[in-house]
Design a protein around this motif. Structure first.
Motif, PDB file in Angstrom:
ATOM      1  N   ALA A   1      30.680  46.335  29.924  1.00  0.00           N
ATOM      2  CA  ALA A   1      30.661  45.000  30.520  1.00  0.00           C
ATOM      3  C   ALA A   1      31.570  44.038  29.765  1.00  0.00           C
ATOM      4  CB  ALA A   1      29.232  44.461  30.547  1.00  0.00           C
ATOM      5  N   VAL A   2      31.577  44.146  28.442  1.00  0.00           N
ATOM      6  CA  VAL A   2      32.426  43.260  27.633  1.00  0.00           C
ATOM      7  C   VAL A   2      33.887  43.423  28.027  1.00  0.00           C
ATOM      8  CG1 VAL A   2      33.278  42.807  25.312  1.00  0.00           C
ATOM      9  CG2 VAL A   2      30.831  43.187  25.686  1.00  0.00           C
ATOM     10  N   LYS A   3      34.324  44.658  28.219  1.00  0.00           N
ATOM     11  CA  LYS A   3      35.723  44.904  28.580  1.00  0.00           C
ATOM     12  C   LYS A   3      36.020  44.381  29.981  1.00  0.00           C
ATOM     13  CE  LYS A   3      37.648  48.520  26.883  1.00  0.00           C
ATOM     14  NZ  LYS A   3      38.781  47.944  26.115  1.00  0.00           N
ATOM     15  N   TYR A   4      35.097  44.614  30.920  1.00  0.00           N
ATOM     16  CA  TYR A   4      35.307  44.136  32.290  1.00  0.00           C
ATOM     17  C   TYR A   4      35.304  42.602  32.354  1.00  0.00           C
ATOM     18  CZ  TYR A   4      34.905  48.711  34.564  1.00  0.00           C
ATOM     19  OH  TYR A   4      35.119  49.996  34.988  1.00  0.00           O
ATOM     20  N   LEU A   5      34.382  41.982  31.620  1.00  0.00           N
ATOM     21  CA  LEU A   5      34.253  40.525  31.673  1.00  0.00           C
ATOM     22  C   LEU A   5      35.475  39.829  31.080  1.00  0.00           C
ATOM     23  CD1 LEU A   5      30.469  40.164  30.785  1.00  0.00           C
ATOM     24  CD2 LEU A   5      31.544  39.677  32.981  1.00  0.00           C
ATOM     25  N   ARG A   6      36.142  40.470  30.157  1.00  0.00           N
ATOM     26  CA  ARG A   6      37.381  39.895  29.629  1.00  0.00           C
ATOM     27  C   ARG A   6      38.461  39.868  30.701  1.00  0.00           C
ATOM     28  NH1 ARG A   6      37.625  43.168  23.858  1.00  0.00           N
ATOM     29  NH2 ARG A   6      36.060  41.912  22.742  1.00  0.00           N
ATOM     30  N   ASN A   7      38.400  40.854  31.606  1.00  0.00           N
ATOM     31  CA  ASN A   7      39.403  40.954  32.664  1.00  0.00           C
ATOM     32  C   ASN A   7      39.039  40.106  33.883  1.00  0.00           C
ATOM     33  OD1 ASN A   7      41.814  42.511  33.820  1.00  0.00           O
ATOM     34  ND2 ASN A   7      40.237  42.930  35.351  1.00  0.00           N
ATOM     35  N   SER A   8      37.724  40.005  34.174  1.00  0.00           N
ATOM     36  CA  SER A   8      37.272  39.282  35.362  1.00  0.00           C
ATOM     37  C   SER A   8      35.883  38.692  35.105  1.00  0.00           C
ATOM     38  CB  SER A   8      37.218  40.237  36.562  1.00  0.00           C
ATOM     39  OG  SER A   8      36.750  39.578  37.715  1.00  0.00           O
ATOM     40  N   PRO A   9      35.814  37.474  34.570  1.00  0.00           N
ATOM     41  CA  PRO A   9      34.526  36.835  34.260  1.00  0.00           C
ATOM     42  C   PRO A   9      33.682  36.627  35.522  1.00  0.00           C
ATOM     43  CG  PRO A   9      36.344  35.681  33.204  1.00  0.00           C
ATOM     44  CD  PRO A   9      36.960  36.634  34.174  1.00  0.00           C
ATOM     45  N   VAL A  10      32.366  36.681  35.373  1.00  0.00           N
ATOM     46  CA  VAL A  10      31.464  36.443  36.501  1.00  0.00           C
ATOM     47  C   VAL A  10      31.007  34.992  36.494  1.00  0.00           C
ATOM     48  CG1 VAL A  10      30.627  38.814  36.498  1.00  0.00           C
ATOM     49  CG2 VAL A  10      29.405  37.087  35.175  1.00  0.00           C
ATOM     50  N   ARG A  11      30.574  34.514  37.652  1.00  0.00           N
ATOM     51  CA  ARG A  11      30.062  33.157  37.775  1.00  0.00           C
ATOM     52  C   ARG A  11      28.600  33.138  37.350  1.00  0.00           C
ATOM     53  NH1 ARG A  11      33.238  34.343  42.021  1.00  0.00           N
ATOM     54  NH2 ARG A  11      31.492  34.940  43.329  1.00  0.00           N
ATOM     55  N   MET A  12      28.256  32.299  36.406  1.00  0.00           N
ATOM     56  CA  MET A  12      26.922  32.270  35.838  1.00  0.00           C
ATOM     57  C   MET A  12      25.863  31.902  36.868  1.00  0.00           C
ATOM     58  SD  MET A  12      27.424  33.391  32.917  1.00  0.00           S
ATOM     59  CE  MET A  12      25.750  33.224  32.321  1.00  0.00           C
ATOM     60  N   ALA A  13      26.221  31.065  37.862  1.00  0.00           N
ATOM     61  CA  ALA A  13      25.254  30.681  38.893  1.00  0.00           C
ATOM     62  C   ALA A  13      24.770  31.890  39.674  1.00  0.00           C
ATOM     63  CB  ALA A  13      25.886  29.661  39.841  1.00  0.00           C
ATOM     64  N   LEU A  14      25.575  32.928  39.720  1.00  0.00           N
ATOM     65  CA  LEU A  14      25.204  34.163  40.409  1.00  0.00           C
ATOM     66  C   LEU A  14      24.683  35.212  39.432  1.00  0.00           C
ATOM     67  CD1 LEU A  14      25.157  35.546  43.166  1.00  0.00           C
ATOM     68  CD2 LEU A  14      27.522  36.254  42.780  1.00  0.00           C
TER      69      LEU A  14
END
Length: 271
Positions: free
Chosen positions: A80-93
């Motif tokens: 997840a850390v690697k993916y989130l660096r590439n495409s962060p998720v919206r915290m509201a979701l």
């Protein structure tokens, strides 16, 4: 050479199992493979859980599931850390999704110990065959980019949270194929490709793994030393797999997953 594994669960089952060193090495290799597969197309449990049951047939499946949550949680978090660096998720979701998955993952784990041991094997075989059929019939799934639904409308949040809750319940109860099911559902709900939905898939999977692990640990269904050893290998595989997914896509790994799933299903069926 064997190592006695002492374990005192909350329910009556054998308190000692002879664990062969060769079996441990094989299981660690499969844990690495599971992390690799899970980080790219999901479904690492389809590799890890059957391998655990095949390596240690004397250990109740609920303990295999509980112990498997340790590498699954840490490996998923690593990817997840690697993916989130590439495409962060919206915290509201992400927050309601993670919370729902956590709560229902715990509920599923609570029921897992109530299911007779002999029920698990045919269920796992059925899940393996079902996922194999899906992979075979939809070879392009999750590789084509789509148009992501814009915004975080209330209906979208409810839909994706409900998906996380339902699959989280399954994750705590059985676990095998959770990442694949999440990927299928999130690709559909978010209208995107696999790499695009991967961060949300990982958020939901971290939640369900964490919720289930809390309950399994409380019940005494986790072999911690073995689980942590598997976790190190799972994290290694997850890092390699996430890098490959971002660079190459999931086509090759999907074919590998199909072969592994069919092989495991066949072996369990014969056993």
């Amino acid at each position: 050479m064997t190592i006695p594994v002492h374990h005192r669960p909350s329910h009556a089952w054998p308190t000692e199992a002879n664990v062969n060193i060769t079996h441990i090495v094989i299981l660690l290799v499969f844990a690495c493979l599971a992390g690799w597969v899970d980080s790219i197309v999901g479904g690492g449990g389809l590799v890890q859980l059957p391998a655990f049951l095949l390596a240690f047939p004397g250990i109740p499946p609920v303990v295999a599931i509980g112990t498997g949550k340790v590498p699954s949680l840490l490996g998923t978090a690593s990817a997840a850390v690697k993916y989130l660096r590439n495409s962060p998720v919206r915290m509201a979701l992400a927050l309601p999704v993670a919370l729902a998955a956590f709560l229902f993952g715990g509920v599923g784990a609570g029921f897992a110990s109530l299911i007779p041991t002999h029920v698990f094997r045919p269920v796992i075989i059925a899940v393996l065959i079902g996922v194999a059929a899906f992979v075979a019939l939809r070879p392009g799934f999750g590789t084509r980019e789509g148009t992501s639904r814009a915004g975080d409308s209330a209906s979208k949040v409810v839909l994706i949270t409900a998906i996380a809750a339902a699959i989280g319940l399954y994750d705590g109860l059985i676990g095998s194929g959770t990442g694949t099911f999440l990927a299928v559902a999130m690709v559909w709900a978010l209208r995107t490709d696999y790499v695009g939905c991967a961060p949300m898939v990982k958020v939901a999977n971290i939640g369900s793994n964490a919720g289930a692990l809390v309950v399994f640990a409380y019940q005494g269904h986790v072999l911690w030393i073995l689980g942590l050893g598997m976790a190190l290998c799972n994290v290694l595989g997850a890092q390699i797999g996430a890098s490959m997914a971002l660079r190459l896509g999931a086509g090759f790994v999907r074919r590998v997953l199909l072969v592994v799933v069919l092989a495991m299903a066949t072996r369990l069926a014969f056993q």
